[in-house]
Design an enzyme around this catalytic site. Structure first.
Site, PDB file in Angstrom:
ATOM      1  N   ASP A 163      66.880  55.794  29.387  1.00 55.93           N
ATOM      2  CA  ASP A 163      66.857  55.618  27.747  1.00 55.93           C
ATOM      3  C   ASP A 163      65.507  55.448  27.301  1.00 55.93           C
ATOM      4  OD1 ASP A 163      67.673  56.128  25.233  1.00 55.93           O
ATOM      5  OD2 ASP A 163      69.613  54.715  25.277  1.00 55.93           O
TER       6      ASP A 163
HETATM    7  C1  BGC Z   1      68.966  56.070  22.116  1.00 55.49           C
HETATM    8  C2  BGC Z   1      69.331  57.353  22.831  1.00 55.49           C
HETATM    9  C3  BGC Z   1      68.422  58.427  22.488  1.00 55.49           C
HETATM   10  C4  BGC Z   1      66.927  57.915  22.715  1.00 55.49           C
HETATM   11  C5  BGC Z   1      65.991  58.943  22.210  1.00 55.49           C
HETATM   12  C6  BGC Z   1      67.495  55.665  22.232  1.00 55.49           C
HETATM   13  O1  BGC Z   1      67.304  54.699  21.358  1.00 55.49           O
HETATM   14  O2  BGC Z   1      69.942  55.023  22.643  1.00 55.49           O
HETATM   15  O3  BGC Z   1      70.593  57.648  22.507  1.00 55.49           O
HETATM   16  O4  BGC Z   1      68.632  59.696  23.094  1.00 55.49           O
HETATM   17  O5  BGC Z   1      66.857  57.005  21.828  1.00 55.49           O
HETATM   18  O6  BGC Z   1      66.047  59.268  20.720  1.00 55.49           O
END
Ligand code: BGC
Length: 840
Positions: free
Chosen positions: A282
């Protein structure tokens, strides 16, 4: 044997080791017969050959690339490059043009493709889930897949497979359900849909990411059995459906960061489940180089903090082997090859089909809407009640399309519910709107300020600054909500020396809500509610125009303005035959909810409006469950969560009875805040000392309410229809190691209707394990004409009758006489029977 060749063999061995562990150490967790999911559209065949030739060609292509890549190039494939992210997407890997390895573009998200341009804003996944319809989930996935491909992407960071564990969690709208089985079914179909269109689905967030509080650091503790029987089910189904990628979560799992967890990534994902795609972190979720890559994380997102230069140094220094790097690169390349991206003739990208996206968005929003209450025939609106309507609430006028955070999607267009209701009510009807509550504020009267100043819509050119310093005097104490609307850099607003809207670091700053965070004209909004004493107050505002200039306005609501809005709403309610009151709760990634009550003055508004007109329908645009002390005053309550860009039309479809409400709750609505798995026990949520323990074990969601004999406000599976239903003649018999369940569902009313027939199963007397009182084992959505009856067959597969045995580290079939229940919700199960399951 050359070094390169021996390394390749080592990679194959390592890749195979997982599968071997799966077979020896754990019972296969993929249901028998489950394939690898629907293959994506095949790449243009390089050379026609015997079956398997293509796979062999692919393996040869990947091997040959691996041989030619330098260490720099390999590690460049294992992390994102922040710049440039050409489409405004979440992640970008530039690729290796010299060898024809294409750039990769990764974007969110679960409810629509999130890039710099508008896209189809689909209903929130929780609304999709409420339809209990795997085929619809596939259609939803296809819209995501096609849009993603059309908008230039290769990987979609979706779906979110984490369970709804607590109603407080900020991202409940982005995920599907509290029930592991339902989640697993829908996750699999959304992935198949996305990948049907040739886009790689990256299922997220692996695993136990069920709250926002402390998400970067919280250590989530769950027993092996709890993990397998609850949270992991969705991810396991994703792998069985052939997901190309998995996103590692921020949090720790049993003491180790999820992105460096050997047990999760190595033993379970790659070992027991045989996952051969790649694991992405993530955003900023990596904490180490050696531990992360050794555990099985392949790609760091969005930058190169750990997998750029530090990884190369680790290889040169010997703390990470070449084989480990090659294995990660191999997983990336073979997934690209599987999706036809490693060819010089990649499949052409389709054009966007915005009209088809909108059709699916409308269908899903109508199919998932849950009618929670309907007294005195309040709905559907008909006759005089359909011709004289007061629409109340800010979200009657400003459509509430998406939640906040990375799942927020800017739609092509979205109508306001007011417009859709007016259109459906037609000529000759009276549909009036009253705000009820002002979300965006009124202009600050210039004369209030000394010296007078117009703070409503100031425009600054690039590089210009502007400031105002002065006072205002209140003759009596008041409660104000001050709002700043702005583009560009947030202006500074100081009241009596205090900065009201400080810019903070972290996710709470990054993400504002999907409704409250943006004004109808797109300007960002921040609010602050203040108790102001009578007397003089100092106000200082300063702003600076960035490269693109700046606009801002300062607005407010006062006690008097709020009272006036309420009085106006009550007046409108009295004057109309029926009322549709739109209530909201604005959730976002980055923040958990602090209360399950509707925010602001909405409870008071509902009480007052429903007292003025009992034919009041409350339409809830909320993220998750809500407490409803006002419930008994209302005529009807319709839950539509965040209904996407076509939510207005879909809501009108239900209100006027053009569509029967066929949505059912995928989460329990608690009677009050003390009656949830976390109620009355603040130590259990959001965790203590950085730890969050899944003490409820396998009793997640509705299972907890059953185990504790706690009465919910609305149970899991609940939802009313405009017609009435009867369940008859349950027959249960063993079949293929599982059970075959048959019963009749009869539409006993006078309207065509949609029902979700649900089957639950009781514990096995043979297993000495603490099992759910009733577990969801299957369901069937069906639409029947008035008077029509249908014999429904639901197959309970062996998995649904199995528990995870932590001593054997395997699923074990729960034999003996098992009770089977069928009915309309987890608490309305008129049919029950028993059948013997033979465990050997
Ligand atoms: C979120 C994810 C997301 C990623 C990219 C993160 O902060 O937890 O769900 O895909 O950001 O935007």
């Amino acid at each position: 044997m050359s070094e390169a060749v021996s390394r390749r063999s080592a990679i194959r061995l390592l890749a195979g080791a997982g599968a071997a562990l799966g077979a020896a150490g754990c019972a296969p967790s993929v249901p028998p017969g489950a394939g690898r999911g629907t293959a994506p559209p095949a790449p243009p065949a390089p050379a026609a050959g015997a079956p398997g030739a293509e796979a062999a060609d692919g393996a040869a292509r990947v091997d040959s690339l691996l041989e030619r890549l330098t260490l720099e190039e390999k590690t460049a494939l294992l992390h994102g490059a922040r710049d440039p992210a050409p489409l405004g997407q979440a992640g970008y890997v530039p690729g290796v043009p010299r060898l024809g390895i294409p750039a990769l573009r990764l974007a969110d998200g679960p409810a629509g493709v999130r890039v710099a341009t508008p896209a189809t804003a689909l209903p929130a996944p929780v609304l999709l889930a409420s339809a209990f319809d795997p085929a619809l989930a596939r259609e939803y996935g296809r819209v995501l897949g096609r849009e993603g491909r059309a908008l230039g992407l290769d990987v979609l960071l979706a779906p979110m497979a984490n369970l709804i564990r607590t109603p407080y969690a900020g991202r409940n709208f982005e995920t599907f359900a509290e029930d592991p089985r339902l989640t697993a079914d829908l996750v699999a179909e959304v992935i198949r849909g996305i990948q049907d269109e040739g886009l790689i689905a990256a299922v997220k967030h692996f695993a136990l990411y069920n709250q926002e509080k402390g998400r970067d650091t919280v250590d989530v503790i769950a027993a092996e059995r709890t993990l397998h029987e609850t949270e992991l089910r969705g991810f396991e189904a994703a792998v069985a459906a052939g997901a190309g990628a998995v996103v590692g979560a921020y949090n720790k799992v049993n003491g180790v960061y999820a992105c460096e967890s050997g047990p999760l990534l190595g033993e379970v994902l790659r070992g027991a489940w045989g996952f051969d795609g790649w694991v992405i972190s993530d955003r900023e979720a990596v904490h180490s180089t050696v531990a992360a890559i050794s555990a099985g994380l392949d790609v760091e997102m969005p930058g190169a903090t750990h997998f750029g230069a530090p990884l190369r140094e680790a290889v040169r220094g010997g703390s990470v082997s070449q084989d480990t790097v090659d294995l990660a690169v191999h997983r990336v390349l073979s997934t690209l090859d599987r999706f036809g991206l490693l060819t010089d003739r990649p499949a052409a990208r389709p054009a966007r089909d915005a009209a088809a996206g909108a059709r699916t968005a409308r269908k899903v929003a109508a199919a998932g809407a849950v009618l929670l209450r309907n007294e005195r025939g309040t709905l559907p609106l008909a006759g005089a009640a359909a011709r004289s309507i007061a629409v109340i609430g800010p979200t009657g006028q400003v459509p509430f399309v998406s939640g906040g955070g990375s799942a927020h999607v800017v739609p092509d267009a979205a109508a306001a519910p007011l417009a859709a209701i007016r259109q459906r009510a037609g000529n000759g009807s009276t549909v009036r709107h009253a705000l009820g509550e002002d979300l965006y504020g009124r202009p600050l009267p210039p004369v209030l300020l000394r010296p007078p100043a117009d703070l409503d819509d100031r425009r600054l050119e690039a590089g210009r600054t502007w400031s105002h310093e002065g006072t205002f005097t209140l003759t009596a104490a008041d409660e104000w909500t001050l709002l700043v609307h702005y583009t560009g850099q947030r202006p500074s607003v100081r009241l009596d020396g205090e900065e009201l809207f400080p810019v903070r670091q972290g996710v709470a700053e990054q993400f504002a809500g999907g409704l409250l965070g943006t004004a109808p004209d797109g300007m960002a909004v921040r609010r602050r509610t203040l108790a102001l004493k009578a007397g003089a107050h100092r106000l200082a505002v300063s702003a600076r125009g960035g490269a693109a200039g700046q606009r801002f306005r300062l607005r407010l609501t006062t006690r008097a303005s709020r009272a006036a809005d309420l009085a106006e709403a009550v007046k409108a309610a009295k004057a109309a035959r029926s009322v549709v009151l739109f209530a909201y709760e604005d959730a976002t990634e980055g923040t958990d909810r602090t209360s399950l009550a509707l925010p602001g003055g909405q409870e008071r508004l509902i009480e007052a409006v429903a007292a003025a007109n009992p034919r009041t329908t409350v339409v809830l645009n909320t993220s998750s469950s809500t407490t409803m002390p006002w419930l008994s005053r209302t005529g009807a309550v319709l839950q539509t969560y965040y209904p996407g860009q076509e939510g207005a039309g879909a809501t009108a479809d239900i209100l006027f009875g053009d569509v029967d409400p066929g949505g059912r709750l995928t989460q329990t609505f608690p009677a009050d805040e003390d009656a949830t798995p976390f109620g009355g026990n603040p130590l259990r949520y959001p965790g203590v000392g950085g730890r969050q323990e899944h003490t409820e074990g396998v009793h997640v969601g509705h299972r907890w309410y059953d185990a504790q004999r706690t009465a919910p406000l609305f149970p899991f599976g609940h939802g009313l229809s405009y017609t009435t239903w009867q369940y008859e003649k349950l027959v249960v018999r063993p079949e293929h190691g599982g059970l075959r369940v048959e019963f009749t569902v009869r539409n006993t009313g006078r309207r065509k209707g949609t029902e979700v027939a649900q089957v639950y199963v009781g514990p096995s007397p043979e297993l000495k394990l603490d099992q759910p009182v009733r577990a969801l084992a299957g369901y069937r959505r069906l639409t029947l004409a008035p008077g029509q009856a249908q014999r429904v067959t639901v197959t309970i597969d062996p998995r649904a009758l199995s528990s995870w045995d932590p001593e054997r580290h395997a699923w074990v079939l729960g034999g003996g006489r098992r009770e089977v229940f069928a009915g309309r919700s987890s608490r309305e199960l008129p049919l029950r029977s028993k059948a013997v399951v033979r465990s050997r």
